[in-house]
Structures are given as structure tokens and as C-alpha cells.
Enzyme design. Structure first.
Site, PDB file in Angstrom:
ATOM      1  N   ARG A 229     -25.387 -17.271 -64.866  1.00 37.24           N
ATOM      2  CA  ARG A 229     -24.211 -17.658 -65.657  1.00 37.24           C
ATOM      3  C   ARG A 229     -24.449 -18.987 -66.388  1.00 37.24           C
ATOM      4  NH1 ARG A 229     -21.991 -13.046 -66.195  1.00 37.24           N
ATOM      5  NH2 ARG A 229     -20.813 -12.196 -64.456  1.00 37.24           N
TER       6      ARG A 229
ATOM      7  N   LYS B 261     -17.648 -16.645 -65.697  1.00 35.68           N
ATOM      8  CA  LYS B 261     -17.072 -15.369 -65.268  1.00 35.68           C
ATOM      9  C   LYS B 261     -17.298 -15.139 -63.769  1.00 35.68           C
ATOM     10  CE  LYS B 261     -17.394 -10.454 -66.043  1.00 35.68           C
ATOM     11  NZ  LYS B 261     -18.311  -9.411 -66.462  1.00 35.68           N
TER      12      LYS B 261
HETATM   13  N1  LIG Z   1     -31.612 -10.642 -58.804  1.00 35.41           N
HETATM   14  C1  LIG Z   1     -31.113 -10.763 -60.029  1.00 35.41           C
HETATM   15  N2  LIG Z   1     -31.882 -10.557 -61.085  1.00 35.41           N
HETATM   16  C2  LIG Z   1     -31.425 -10.670 -62.344  1.00 35.41           C
HETATM   17  N3  LIG Z   1     -30.184 -10.992 -62.644  1.00 35.41           N
HETATM   18  C3  LIG Z   1     -29.342 -11.193 -61.635  1.00 35.41           C
HETATM   19  C4  LIG Z   1     -29.762 -11.095 -60.276  1.00 35.41           C
HETATM   20  N4  LIG Z   1     -28.705 -11.348 -59.496  1.00 35.41           N
HETATM   21  C5  LIG Z   1     -27.676 -11.592 -60.326  1.00 35.41           C
HETATM   22  N5  LIG Z   1     -28.041 -11.508 -61.597  1.00 35.41           N
HETATM   23  C6  LIG Z   1     -27.215 -11.685 -62.802  1.00 35.41           C
HETATM   24  O1  LIG Z   1     -26.276 -12.671 -62.555  1.00 35.41           O
HETATM   25  C7  LIG Z   1     -25.124 -12.397 -63.287  1.00 35.41           C
HETATM   26  C8  LIG Z   1     -23.941 -12.667 -62.444  1.00 35.41           C
HETATM   27  O2  LIG Z   1     -23.853 -11.695 -61.499  1.00 35.41           O
HETATM   28  P1  LIG Z   1     -22.446 -11.262 -60.876  1.00 35.41           P
HETATM   29  O3  LIG Z   1     -22.725 -10.323 -59.792  1.00 35.41           O
HETATM   30  O4  LIG Z   1     -21.674 -12.500 -60.515  1.00 35.41           O
HETATM   31  O5  LIG Z   1     -21.646 -10.627 -62.069  1.00 35.41           O
HETATM   32  P2  LIG Z   1     -21.458  -9.158 -62.543  1.00 35.41           P
HETATM   33  O6  LIG Z   1     -20.059  -9.005 -62.894  1.00 35.41           O
HETATM   34  O7  LIG Z   1     -22.030  -8.197 -61.535  1.00 35.41           O
HETATM   35  O8  LIG Z   1     -22.365  -9.143 -63.819  1.00 35.41           O
HETATM   36  P3  LIG Z   1     -21.978  -8.950 -65.328  1.00 35.41           P
HETATM   37  O9  LIG Z   1     -20.536  -9.285 -65.429  1.00 35.41           O
HETATM   38  O10 LIG Z   1     -22.820  -9.916 -66.083  1.00 35.41           O
HETATM   39  O11 LIG Z   1     -22.274  -7.551 -65.628  1.00 35.41           O
HETATM   40  C9  LIG Z   1     -25.214 -10.966 -63.765  1.00 35.41           C
HETATM   41  O12 LIG Z   1     -25.337 -10.934 -65.144  1.00 35.41           O
HETATM   42  C10 LIG Z   1     -26.460 -10.448 -63.113  1.00 35.41           C
HETATM   43  O13 LIG Z   1     -27.179  -9.635 -63.999  1.00 35.41           O
END
Ligand SMILES: Nc1ncnc2c1ncn2[C@@H]1O[C@H](COP(=O)(O)OP(=O)(O)OP(=O)(O)O)[C@@H](O)[C@H]1O
Length: 698
Positions: free
Chosen positions: A643, A679
Site C-alpha cells: 500500500r 485501503k
Molecule cells: N505476498 C504478496 N505478494 C505480492 N503482493 C502482496 C502480497 N501480500 C499482499 N500483497 C499485496 O498487498 C496489497 C494489500 O493487500 P490486502 O490483503 O490488504 O488487500 P486486498 O484488498 O486483498 O488487495 P486489493 O484491494 O489491492 O485487491 C494487495 O494489493 C496485495 O496484492
């Protein structure tokens, strides 16, 4: 793409530029080819020169970049349909790239447009969502060398490992990983041996075989000496004892005893060695026995001398066992009577004739006991012995007398000397067959050992390749776990960390650059440039300074890394110091990435900017998947770091409040950005880390 700008430069290059969202790129290109510029300044640009001069290895990158950059720089454009026109006919960097008819034919520089990165090549498309492989540890430098930092598998054919088995492609690695051939395929033992001489067809192999140390040589010498003692015993008991027998047997015995002493003083018996100076020996051989065993010429000399001495002793007394008697003969003729003397040679010890035969037998046996002397040489010596001994036997009065004496018996129809000769010939033939068989076995044994060594090297190579592959898929410590662990295979591999730092570094304006048109071969050229960028980022990881950083993956044009992922190392340093170090090293790395990207920008006339998001805290790491397993990290820290990137600004390192505090403790300056909506987290106070003004900013 509809707006075209067309122009002809002074150097004759036709410049057609697209006036669209790539305006910024084109403007710099257009400047370069503008009529106001002198011809020499047009292409290639000075920075390219300096870049190439600085580092030869980067030439590939520059060339590759040219392809992508030349899309705009050389003002390529799609003209009414699929045909692509190159406008730089005079200054085409690669003859193949610009054809006379104007068609662009750029040969692919990368293995595939879908493999990005060198240390952790990934398969995927230029759009986000690509799986990845991670880099090998810095300890595995030699494997990394083999892997190649410029391109995946770039140097694999040059590596020593590869040379061992002649790998020329990845397919060959696979082929070797699943070897079809087993050692049982070597069915023909005599393969590589000459039919008659049994010599190796390969000269080098023959040399190696001959130069092999012979640890058994001392036993051969001892056997020869024993056979000589037996010969001496037989002769001393049965034949006439003259001065000559002592004069021959004495020195022979002494010589053989010296040979026995020399060959047995090899440091193993422990009784004959103490008083020999080490200065006498070379090539790490400290004992005479070792020198003898190692040096084939010394062994050969000792063998020949022993055989000559024993062979001589066997027959030397043959003509000494006689007495010469003068018999006066009175001859009368008509006028006078003449007194003449008739000389008669009377052999002594007529019964000793068989002793000479036995001595010859022992001589042949003493030749045969030198098992590794070479059957051809042994055959020559046996033939010489046979010829000399049989000739002497046939001409010796002793054997004639022995025959005459023996005439009364039934089986004495034939003269004794030829009979003895026949026995010796048969014996020599028998010994020769055995010698040949022994040599054949010894040589095939050598071949087998040679092949076994080769197989072992191949197995080692396979292990090395497995390790390379695994360490390019997983971090070194995880690869090590899977290579050595005896833990249950069903158990999910995972690690928990209380504090690691995670960084997402993305190039937001790459999306603008990426375009799937015929000009760039449906995005291939853009992908090529991205690959060059990622490969350069990967190279940074090889620096010892950044050895604690682990590349997790690339997601589109986003580079994801983490520091502090070293199990067991967490407790070694004080918590705060470790935290500061793990976060600070990522900031250092981010600055290095920005510097590299700026350099790439200068070389490729692009304006890529890095947007970095950083956070630290607990994560869980693990390997998921059975096919193409992937090491990844999960947790709130990762989400927040992501983020921070997505809400950050180009050219800035965006961090959370906690991370900013750690960085400020570590001596960095952070400026508060203020409340930022994140977010899923709400509004957070975030910071920008102050970095040197790389590339002048936007
Ligand atoms: N292991 C990982 N590798 C790559 N990106 C990750 C990883 N873990 C988390 N992220 C990224 O961190 C961001 C935040 O994750 P989070 O689970 O809080 O939100 P989300 O609602 O699932 O994701 P988004 O709203 O962006 O689709 C996401 O965009 C996700 O792609």
C-alpha cells in the site's frame, strides 16, 4: 497512434514520430535526430559510448535497449497497416535490424520475451501477476557465475560444471537430470583397447595407465628374489661349485636384496625406513618404496636388471662343470711314430643337467611374476631367455653326456636338450597367455575406474545443477533445507519472523511505455527493456553489502524484496540494531535502484521513475506449491508495504510512521507526508525518506 510527425534529417534519416502518449519519449528522440544536430551526434548517443566503455558486459544491454529505444529514437512508425518501417538506413546499429526495404527485423536478444530477471527469472507477461524464482545466495558465487547475472542461464555453457558434461542448453540439463544411460551400458569391456598389443587407442589414456603407481611392485620384487634363492639353492646343491658361480650369484643376490629393500621401504612396513633422508625424494614421495612404486621407469629398470641377472645365473655355470683331459695318442706311420695329444672335455656332475632346466623354468617364472610390467616386454624377455638357454643347452656337452647316460631308459629316444627346450617353450607360452589375460584384466579395470570417475563427476555435476536450479527458485537457506532436511516431507515449510523489512519498488510509468503494437513486436521490445532493468536490479543483489536482501518476486514492473529473512540469525544481534539494519539496508537498496534506473534512463532516453513503498514488522514466510514451488511472505507488513508503494509518489520512498521512526534512529531524514488514506487500514500518517536527488526528480 493516428497523429504522425514526419521529417527528414540532414543525415538523410527519415524521422516519423508518433505524437501520442509517448510524446515525452519521442521528444527526446526527435531532439536526437533533429536537423539542427550534427551527424555524429545523432547515433549512437555519447552516453551509450561511455556506458559501453565502462563495462563491456553491458554492451548486450545497450544493444538490447537500442531495440526498444529505437522504436522511438529511430522514429519507427506503423504506416497503413502491419508493415513496419525503419528510417535509419544509414546508421542501423545492426545490419539485420534495418533492411533495405525498410522492414525492421530485430533479432531477439533475450532467450524469451517471457523470462524476466537473471537471478530470479520469471515466466509471465509484461502485465502484472507473474510468478518468480528467487536468487541464489552470495555464497554460491560459482553457481551464480554459471547462471549469469545478465540473462537467465546466460553463462551455463561456459561454466566448468557445464563443460564437464557438455551442457549446451536447458533441454540438455533436463536430459542430464534424467540420465538414460547407466554404468551397465559399458558392456564392451575391451572397448578402446588394441586387439594385439592391448594398448589403449587413446594415447593419453595409455600414458596415464603406464604412469599409474604400482603399490604391488614390492611383492613382485620379493617373488623374483625368492625364485632366485630357489634357483641358487638348486644349483648349489647339484652343480659343480666354481668361482664363477659365487662371482655371479653373490652380486645378483646383493642386487636383488637392494631392490627388495628399496621397494619395501615405502613407509608401510615401518621397519626398514628410519635412517633414510627425506632429501633424496621428490614429488611428495618421502620413501624409496614410494618413489619406486610411483616411477614406472625405475620399476622397469629394476625389472629388466632382475631378469637379466637371474637369467644369467641360471646358465652361467653350464660350461664350468667340465674337466679337460689330454690323452696322448701315438700314431705310427711308415717312417716315424708321432706322439699327439687328444683333448677330451669331460663334464662333471652330469646328473645336474635337469637343474639347468629347472633354473630356466624359474627364470621364466621370475619374468612372469612382474604382473604389471607389460606383457609384450615380458614376452620379449621370455623369448630372449628361451633362445639363449635352448641354444646353450643344445651346444652343452653336459646335456649330450646326460643324454648318453640316459640312453638306456625307455623314454630317452630324443635328445635331452630339445626336450628341455620344448618344455620351456610350452611353459613360456602358458605364462604368456596368463600374462596377456592379467594385462587385459588390468587394463579393463583401469577403463572401468576411468568410467566410474567420469560417472562420479557427472553425479557431482548433476548435484551442482540441482543446487543451482533450486537456489534460483528458492532462497539459499530454504534450498539448503530442501536439499538436506530429514524433516517430514508433508510438513509445510514456513518461517516466522518478528521483524523484517519489506519493500515494493514499482515503475508506474512503465505501463505508459508498454504498448502492444507491431512496432515493438506486440510488446516484445518493451518487455525486453523491462528485462534489462530487472536484470540490473538483480545484479545489485550480488553485492556483498546487499547479501541480507532476498528478492521475493517481480509483479509486472514491481520489484518485491525483503531483508532480514535469515532464520537463526535474528537472535544474534540486538533487536533494535537488527531492526534498524534491516530497514536501512532496504532504503540503501532503493537508492541504488533509483541510481541504476536513472542510468538506464540516460542510456535509453526514457523517463522511468521508481516509486518505493517500505514497511517493517512481523511476517510469515513459506514455500507453497509442489510444481514450481514459490517462496513468498505474507502478513500485514507485506500488505502495508504494498500500500505504501501504491499510495506513494514517483521518485520517493514512502514509509509508515513506525518505519520512519526506525529510519530516523538510524540517521535518515524523513519528512512527514501527513495523513494518507490506505485501503483496508484507514488514514495513516506516512513519511517520505529524504534521498539524494537522483536524476533531478520529475
Ligand atoms: N505476498 C504478496 N505478494 C505480492 N503482493 C502482496 C502480497 N501480500 C499482499 N500483497 C499485496 O498487498 C496489497 C494489500 O493487500 P490486502 O490483503 O490488504 O488487500 P486486498 O484488498 O486483498 O488487495 P486489493 O484491494 O489491492 O485487491 C494487495 O494489493 C496485495 O496484492
Amino acid at each position: 497512434m493516428s497523429n504522425l510527425k514526419l521529417g527528414i534529417s540532414e543525415n538523410g534519416r527519415l524521422s516519423v514520430c508518433t505524437v501520442d502518449r509517448k510524446a515525452s519519449i519521442v521528444s527526446s528522440i526527435y531532439q536526437d535526430v533533429s536537423p539542427t544536430k550534427p551527424k555524429e551526434n545523432i547515433s549512437p548517443c555519447p552516453s551509450q559510448h561511455s556506458f559501453v566503455d565502462q563495462e563491456g558486459s553491458k554492451v548486450t544491454r545497450v544493444e538490447s535497449m537500442r531495440n526498444a529505444i529505437d522504436l522511438g529514437r529511430r522514429a519507427s512508425v506503423k504506416v497503413d497497416g502491419p508493415k513496419t518501417v525503419a528510417f535509419d538506413n544509414n546508421n542501423a546499429t545492426n545490419p539485420g535490424e534495418a533492411l533495405g526495404n525498410g522492414a525492421v527485423v530485430s533479432k531477439p536478444k533475450s532467450r524469451s520475451g517471457s523470462i524476466i530477471g537473471a537471478i530470479s527469472p520469471i515466466m509471465g507477461t509484461a502485465t502484472p501477476g507473474v510468478p518468480t524464482r528467487s536468487r541464489p545466495s552470495s555464497k554460491m558465487t560459482k553457481y551464480v557465475e554459471c547462471w549469469g547475472a545478465d540473462k537467465p542461464f546466460a553463462n551455463i555453457t561456459d561454466s566448468t560444471l557445464a563443460k564437464n558434461i557438455g551442457i549446451s542448453s536447458l533441454a540438455m540439463i533436463e536430459q542430464h537430470l534424467l540420465p538414460q544411460r547407466t554404468c551397465c551400458d559399458f558392456s564392451n569391456n575391451s572397448e578402446g583397447l588394441g586387439r594385439i598389443t592391448l594398448g589403449f587407442k587413446n594415447r593419453e589414456q595409455e600414458r596415464q595407465y603406464r604412469n599409474q603407481p604400482d603399490g604391488q611392485f614390492k611383492y613382485y620384487v620379493a617373488c623374483a628374489a625368492t625364485l632366485f634363492l630357489l634357483l641358487a639353492f638348486i644349483q648349489l646343491l647339484t652343480v659343480h661349485k666354481s668361482v664363477i658361480i659365487y662371482a655371479a650369484f653373490g652380486p645378483t643376490l646383493i642386487t636383488l636384496l637392494v631392490f627388495v629393500y628399496l621397494s619395501w621401504s615405502d613407509g608401510r612396513s615401518g621397519i626398514l625406513l628410519s635412517d633414510i633422508s627425506d632429501d633424496l625424494y621428490v614429488d611428495n614421495c618421502s620413501k624409496p618404496g614410494q618413489v619406486v612404486a610411483k616411477n614406472c621407469y625405475i620399476r622397469l629398470t629394476m625389472f629388466v636388471i632382475s631378469v637379466i641377472l637371474i637369467s644369467t645365473c641360471a646358465v652361467i655355470n653350464l660350461f664350468q662343470a667340465y674337466i679337460i683331459q689330454d690323452f696322448p695318442i701315438e700314431r705310427k706311420n711308415s717312417n716315424s711314430s708321432l706322439n699327439e695329444t687328444f683333448i677330451t672335455i669331460i663334464p662333471l656332475f652330469v646328473d645336474s643337467a635337469p637343474s639347468y632346466l629347472y633354473s630356466s623354468v624359474l627364470t621364466l617364472a621370475s619374468i612372469s611374476v612382474f604382473l604389471r610390467a607389460g606383457f609384450v616386454l615380458k614376452l620379449v624377455l621370455m623369448l630372449l631367455t628361451l633362445i639363449i638357454h635352448i641354444t646353450l643347452f643344445t651346444s652343452a656337452e653336459l646335456f649330450i653326456q646326460y643324454q648318453n647316460q640316459d640312453i638306456v631308459t625307455e623314454d630317452s629316444m630324443y635328445p635331452y636338450a630339445p626336450k628341455a627346450g620344448l618344455v620351456l617353450v610350452f611353459l613360456a607360452a602358458l605364462l604368456h597367455i596368463l600374462d596377456r589375460q592379467i594385462e587385459f584384466t588390468s587394463r579393463t579395470d583401469f577403463l572401468w575406474k576411468h568410467k566410474l570417475k567420469f560417472e562420479q563427476e557427472e553425479v557431482e555435476t548433476m548435484r551442482g545443477i540441482n543446487k543451482i536450479l533450486l537456489e534460483n527458485i528458492l532462497p539459499a537457506h530454504v534450498a539448503q533445507h530442501f536439499l538436506t532436511s530429514v524433516a517430514s516431507k508433508d510438513e509445510l515449510y514456513h518461517e516466522r519472523y518478528s521483524s523484517i523489512a519489506v519493500m515494493f519498488a514499482s515503475i508506474p510509468n512503465y505501463k505508459e511505455f508498454y504498448d502492444e503494437t507491431d512496432v515493438n513486436k506486440q510488446g516484445l521490445e518493451c518487455l525486453r527493456l523491462l528485462n534489462e532493468i530487472i536484470c540490473d536490479f538483480d545484479k545489485l543483489l550480488l553485492k556483498p553489502k546487499f547479501s541480507g536482501i532476498e528478492k521475493i518476486k517481480t509483479i509486472g514492473s514491481t520489484y518485491m524484496i525483503a531483508s532480514g529473512l535469515r532464520p537463526g540469525k535474528e537472535e544474534q544481534i540486538d533487536g533494535n540494531t537488527k531492526e534498524e539494519h534491516t530497514v536501512a539496508i532496504l532504503v540503501e537498496f532503493a537508492i541504488a535502484l533509483m541510481t541504476i534506473l536513472d542510468q538506464i534512463n540516460r542510456e535509453s532516453f526514457q523517463r522511468f521513475k521508481l516509486r518505493v513503498g517500505l514497511s517493517h514488522g512481523p511476517v510469515i514466510a513459506g514455500v507453497v506449491g509442489a510444481q514450481k514451488p514459490q517462496y513468498d511472505i505474507w502478513g500485514n507488513t507485506v500488505n502495508v508495504a504494498s500500500r505504501m508503494d501504491s499510495t506513494g509518489l514517483m521518485g520517493r520512498i514512502h514509509v509508515t510512521e513506525d518505519t520512519a521512526k526506525v529510519l530516523m534512529n538510524a540517521g535518515y531524514t524523513c519528512e512527514c507526508r501527513g495523513p494518507t488514506f490506505v485501503k483496508g487500514k484507514g488514514t495513516l500518517i506516512t513519511y517520505f525518506v529524504k534521498t539524494p536527488n537522483i536524476g533531478g526528480g520529475l
